[in-house]
Design an enzyme around this catalytic site. Structure first.
Site, PDB file in Angstrom:
ATOM      1  N   LYS A  51       0.826  -1.219   0.000  1.00 17.21           N
ATOM      2  CA  LYS A  51       0.000   0.000   0.000  1.00 17.21           C
ATOM      3  C   LYS A  51       0.854   1.261   0.000  1.00 17.21           C
ATOM      4  O   LYS A  51       0.722   2.119  -0.875  1.00 17.21           O
ATOM      5  CB  LYS A  51      -0.913   0.002   1.239  1.00 17.21           C
ATOM      6  CG  LYS A  51      -1.604   1.332   1.475  1.00 17.21           C
ATOM      7  CD  LYS A  51      -2.415   1.357   2.752  1.00 17.21           C
ATOM      8  CE  LYS A  51      -1.629   1.581   4.016  1.00 17.21           C
ATOM      9  NZ  LYS A  51      -1.512   2.943   4.510  1.00 17.21           N
ATOM     10  N   ASN A  52       1.726   1.396   1.009  1.00 18.35           N
ATOM     11  CA  ASN A  52       2.444   2.668   1.162  1.00 18.35           C
ATOM     12  C   ASN A  52       3.415   2.918   0.008  1.00 18.35           C
ATOM     13  O   ASN A  52       3.691   4.063  -0.335  1.00 18.35           O
ATOM     14  CB  ASN A  52       3.177   2.721   2.513  1.00 18.35           C
ATOM     15  CG  ASN A  52       2.185   2.864   3.667  1.00 18.35           C
ATOM     16  OD1 ASN A  52       1.020   3.196   3.449  1.00 18.35           O
ATOM     17  ND2 ASN A  52       2.644   2.603   4.881  1.00 18.35           N
TER      18      ASN A  52
ATOM     19  N   VAL B  14       4.189  18.452   9.101  1.00 22.65           N
ATOM     20  CA  VAL B  14       4.759  18.422   7.740  1.00 22.65           C
ATOM     21  C   VAL B  14       5.938  19.392   7.620  1.00 22.65           C
ATOM     22  O   VAL B  14       6.353  19.736   6.524  1.00 22.65           O
ATOM     23  CB  VAL B  14       3.697  18.741   6.652  1.00 22.65           C
ATOM     24  CG1 VAL B  14       2.679  17.628   6.550  1.00 22.65           C
ATOM     25  CG2 VAL B  14       3.035  20.081   6.906  1.00 22.65           C
ATOM     26  N   ASP B  15       6.474  19.834   8.771  1.00 18.15           N
ATOM     27  CA  ASP B  15       7.559  20.815   8.733  1.00 18.15           C
ATOM     28  C   ASP B  15       8.779  20.330   7.948  1.00 18.15           C
ATOM     29  O   ASP B  15       9.436  21.116   7.252  1.00 18.15           O
ATOM     30  CB  ASP B  15       7.955  21.234  10.166  1.00 18.15           C
ATOM     31  CG  ASP B  15       8.264  20.041  11.066  1.00 18.15           C
ATOM     32  OD1 ASP B  15       7.721  18.944  10.815  1.00 18.15           O
ATOM     33  OD2 ASP B  15       9.050  20.202  12.011  1.00 18.15           O
ATOM     34  N   LEU B  16       9.070  19.037   8.003  1.00 20.86           N
ATOM     35  CA  LEU B  16      10.256  18.537   7.287  1.00 20.86           C
ATOM     36  C   LEU B  16      10.025  18.527   5.772  1.00 20.86           C
ATOM     37  O   LEU B  16      10.956  18.769   4.997  1.00 20.86           O
ATOM     38  CB  LEU B  16      10.639  17.129   7.771  1.00 20.86           C
ATOM     39  CG  LEU B  16      10.971  17.001   9.256  1.00 20.86           C
ATOM     40  CD1 LEU B  16      11.414  15.582   9.579  1.00 20.86           C
ATOM     41  CD2 LEU B  16      12.064  17.989   9.661  1.00 20.86           C
TER      42      LEU B  16
ATOM     43  N   CYS C 285      -3.742  13.160  13.021  1.00 19.89           N
ATOM     44  CA  CYS C 285      -4.357  11.862  12.761  1.00 19.89           C
ATOM     45  C   CYS C 285      -4.286  11.098  14.054  1.00 19.89           C
ATOM     46  O   CYS C 285      -3.520  11.441  14.949  1.00 19.89           O
ATOM     47  CB  CYS C 285      -3.635  11.181  11.626  1.00 19.89           C
ATOM     48  SG  CYS C 285      -3.334   9.463  11.826  1.00 19.89           S
TER      49      CYS C 285
ATOM     50  N   ILE D 150       8.257   6.163  17.195  1.00 14.50           N
ATOM     51  CA  ILE D 150       7.971   6.934  15.966  1.00 14.50           C
ATOM     52  C   ILE D 150       6.759   7.843  16.147  1.00 14.50           C
ATOM     53  O   ILE D 150       6.800   9.024  15.807  1.00 14.50           O
ATOM     54  CB  ILE D 150       7.718   5.984  14.762  1.00 14.50           C
ATOM     55  CG1 ILE D 150       8.832   4.944  14.629  1.00 14.50           C
ATOM     56  CG2 ILE D 150       7.526   6.782  13.471  1.00 14.50           C
ATOM     57  CD1 ILE D 150      10.159   5.445  14.136  1.00 14.50           C
TER      58      ILE D 150
ATOM     59  N   ARG E 168      -8.782   0.165   4.352  1.00 18.12           N
ATOM     60  CA  ARG E 168      -7.802   1.099   3.792  1.00 18.12           C
ATOM     61  C   ARG E 168      -6.513   0.370   3.449  1.00 18.12           C
ATOM     62  O   ARG E 168      -5.814   0.762   2.529  1.00 18.12           O
ATOM     63  CB  ARG E 168      -7.470   2.200   4.811  1.00 18.12           C
ATOM     64  CG  ARG E 168      -8.626   3.111   5.124  1.00 18.12           C
ATOM     65  CD  ARG E 168      -8.180   4.213   6.051  1.00 18.12           C
ATOM     66  NE  ARG E 168      -7.036   4.899   5.467  1.00 18.12           N
ATOM     67  CZ  ARG E 168      -6.336   5.847   6.076  1.00 18.12           C
ATOM     68  NH1 ARG E 168      -6.652   6.218   7.288  1.00 18.12           N
ATOM     69  NH2 ARG E 168      -5.320   6.423   5.468  1.00 18.12           N
TER      70      ARG E 168
ATOM     71  N   ASP F 124       4.610   0.045  12.212  1.00 12.84           N
ATOM     72  CA  ASP F 124       3.358  -0.476  11.648  1.00 12.84           C
ATOM     73  C   ASP F 124       3.087  -1.930  12.032  1.00 12.84           C
ATOM     74  O   ASP F 124       2.049  -2.484  11.655  1.00 12.84           O
ATOM     75  CB  ASP F 124       3.374  -0.351  10.111  1.00 12.84           C
ATOM     76  CG  ASP F 124       3.270   1.092   9.660  1.00 12.84           C
ATOM     77  OD1 ASP F 124       2.910   1.952  10.482  1.00 12.84           O
ATOM     78  OD2 ASP F 124       3.555   1.362   8.476  1.00 12.84           O
TER      79      ASP F 124
ATOM     80  N   ARG G  25       1.752  14.266  13.594  1.00 17.04           N
ATOM     81  CA  ARG G  25       2.097  14.066  12.182  1.00 17.04           C
ATOM     82  C   ARG G  25       2.240  15.399  11.439  1.00 17.04           C
ATOM     83  O   ARG G  25       1.458  15.736  10.552  1.00 17.04           O
ATOM     84  CB  ARG G  25       1.093  13.136  11.503  1.00 17.04           C
ATOM     85  CG  ARG G  25       0.971  11.814  12.232  1.00 17.04           C
ATOM     86  CD  ARG G  25       0.226  10.772  11.452  1.00 17.04           C
ATOM     87  NE  ARG G  25       1.058  10.121  10.457  1.00 17.04           N
ATOM     88  CZ  ARG G  25       0.620   9.157   9.651  1.00 17.04           C
ATOM     89  NH1 ARG G  25      -0.620   8.764   9.720  1.00 17.04           N
ATOM     90  NH2 ARG G  25       1.426   8.591   8.772  1.00 17.04           N
TER      91      ARG G  25
ATOM     92  N   ARG H 108      -3.120  10.751   4.417  1.00 17.78           N
ATOM     93  CA  ARG H 108      -1.935  11.574   4.577  1.00 17.78           C
ATOM     94  C   ARG H 108      -0.977  11.475   3.387  1.00 17.78           C
ATOM     95  O   ARG H 108      -0.301  12.441   3.037  1.00 17.78           O
ATOM     96  CB  ARG H 108      -1.210  11.169   5.863  1.00 17.78           C
ATOM     97  CG  ARG H 108      -0.081  12.080   6.187  1.00 17.78           C
ATOM     98  CD  ARG H 108       0.598  11.691   7.475  1.00 17.78           C
ATOM     99  NE  ARG H 108       1.902  12.284   7.537  1.00 17.78           N
ATOM    100  CZ  ARG H 108       2.152  13.486   8.016  1.00 17.78           C
ATOM    101  NH1 ARG H 108       1.173  14.223   8.480  1.00 17.78           N
ATOM    102  NH2 ARG H 108       3.369  13.974   8.024  1.00 17.78           N
TER     103      ARG H 108
END
Ligand code: EPU
Length: 423
Positions: free
Chosen positions: A22-23, A125-127, A118, A330, A400, A308, A123, A94
């Site tokens: 998936k990812n 998004v600065d990076l 989430c 994480i 999902r 995960d 989570r 995401r």
């Protein structure tokens, strides 16, 4: 909303085919935006997240055609007709935020909704933003949207991440393929998903070296072209199904399974007393000799133990002999399965990022609630080992990321069925 009903039962036996990852597939799909020629993906998993991202790509003008019952996907972004990724779709997934790099690199502009928090953590998004700014983009935040511009194109740069981010590495990698000059990404993610994305980009004409190490170098090119790429097997689906025979006994062969994608996890499973053998068709997993032993685990970026698979491993530890410590490094809020497992009779104490699990003789079936994708599946696994019936509600999370999970588990003898919301 559908529910999954699991009845605890004895040893499992048979084979389970592993689907495409998936990812990985999600990030490969975003790469299609980089070229005006088609990208063909094979071994595509049939999942709702894949459909959601298809809808987003279509909103940018990318045609998405499914062949062979959805296993093959042809993405043609001849022209980008819309540079804005709407909140309505991005909030659901995401990975949608990873259209930012490709749109910006190709069009010189992208307006992408912030994905929002989430369930499993903040989570941020600065990076992602830092990386694209290094490549010369001007970025502003406007009413919940990231507005990135680079009217004269992006320029290669050194991007050094303070810690590993899979998504930010992948946004930087895709964007840098069309930048002028050389980009070096330091402290890059080494996840198989990122390596497969780099491989696909190279097949499209990108010049990338070092993927799979913590330093990736990209020489920008003027354009990318058509390619056909096979999605790697889903290592998280594979790890999940490896827990099934471990938790309720038996022997299951995972078709297409690959140990190299999951070495750290395999070592922990072996330390718990589970046999893993590489076969011609994949991996065979068996629990033959008595109780599962308690094993401590700390999640870490690849090649470490994957976050995960932490929830699924916790389900296994609930019935192990002894006490184990599971440390989540994480995401800050990834123990939501613990209270649900406790409802099934597990003994778990959570303190911050650490869970202490004391194995019990047996779990009992109970009605439980799915809170996120991996938490949901850990409840199904626990249900396999429990006495009586477990009903997992809110299973849309599962759809999902797990393709036909009830069919795949039933095929090896598990008693798992779906109750449709309307029936
Ligand atoms: N982070 C920041 N700032 C950023 C980006 C990340 O602070 O700009 C933090 C995150 O909040 C997190 C840590 O960095 O604490 C690592 O996050 P990462 O960016 O690596 O995760 P991601 O790219 O958002 C992907 C997978 C997740 C998987 C993680 C870690 C996709 C679509 N998702 O997320 O998968 O858990 O990497 O391996 O690739 C799942 O499939 O269930 C899932 C959640």
């Amino acid at each position: 909303m559908d529910s999954i009903i699991v009845e605890g039962n004895g040893p499992l036996s048979g084979q389970i085919p592993i689907s495409g990852a998936k990812n990985t597939c999600l990030k490969l799909m975003t790469a299609a935006l980089l070229s005006d020629e088609p990208l063909t993906l094979t071994n595509v998993p049939r999942l709702s997240d894949i459909r959601t991202l298809s809808t987003l790509l279509e909103s940018h003008g990318c045609e998405v055609a499914l062949l062979q019952g959805g296993r093959v996907m042809v993405l043609s972004a001849r022209e980008i007709t819309n540079r804005r990724a709407d909140y309505e779709i991005v909030r659901k997934l995401r990975a949608s935020f990873n259209v930012l790099g490709p749109l910006l690199a190709r069009e010189g502009e992208a307006i992408v909704s912030l994905p929002g928090g989430c369930a499993i953590g903040a989570r941020k998004v600065d990076l992602h933003i830092m990386a694209l700014e290094k490549l010369g983009a001007t970025i502003t935040l406007e009413e919940g949207y990231v507005h990135a511009t680079a009217p004269n194109g992006l320029t290669g740069a050194v991007i050094e991440f303070p810690f590993v981010s899979v998504g930010a590495t992948e946004n930087a990698l895709t964007a840098a393929t069309l930048a002028k000059g050389t980009t070096v990404i330091r402290n890059a993610a080494r996840e198989p998903d990122t390596v497969d994305l780099a491989k696909c980009l190279v097949e499209m004409g990108a010049k990338i070296s070092g993927a799979g190490t913590s330093e990736i170098t990209i020489e920008g090119v003027d354009r990318l072209h058509a390619a056909t790429h096979q999605v790697i097997p889903d290592r998280i689906e594979m790890g999940t199904f490896m827990i099934a025979p471990a938790i309720c006994g038996g022997e299951v062969e995972l078709l297409g399974g690959r140990r190299d994608l999951l070495e750290a996890f395999c070592e922990k499973l072996e330390a718990a007393g589970i046999d893993i053998t590489e076969t011609e068709a994949g991996l065979k997993v068996a629990r033959r000799n008595g109780a599962v032993k308690a094993v401590d685990v700390t999640t870490a970026p690849f090649p470490g133990f994957p976050t995960d698979l932490q929830a699924q491993f916790m389900a296994l530890m609930c019935t192990a002999e002894g006490t184990s410590t599971l440390e989540e490094t994480i995401f800050e809020n990834r123990f939501m399965h613990a209270p649900e497992l406790i409802r099934m009779g597990a003994r778990i104490d959570v303190h911050g990022g650490t869970a202490t699990v004391t194995g019990v003789k047996g779990l009992t079936g109970a009605p439980v609630m799915a809170t996120d994708l991996r938490a949901s599946v850990s409840l199904i696994l626990a249900g396999l080992a429990a006495e009586g019936e477990t009903t997992v509600a809110r299973v849309y999370h599962l759809d999902r990321g797990y393709e036909r999970i009830e069919e795949k588990l039933s095929a090896v003898g598990a008693k798992v069925s779906r109750v449709k919301a309307d029936g």
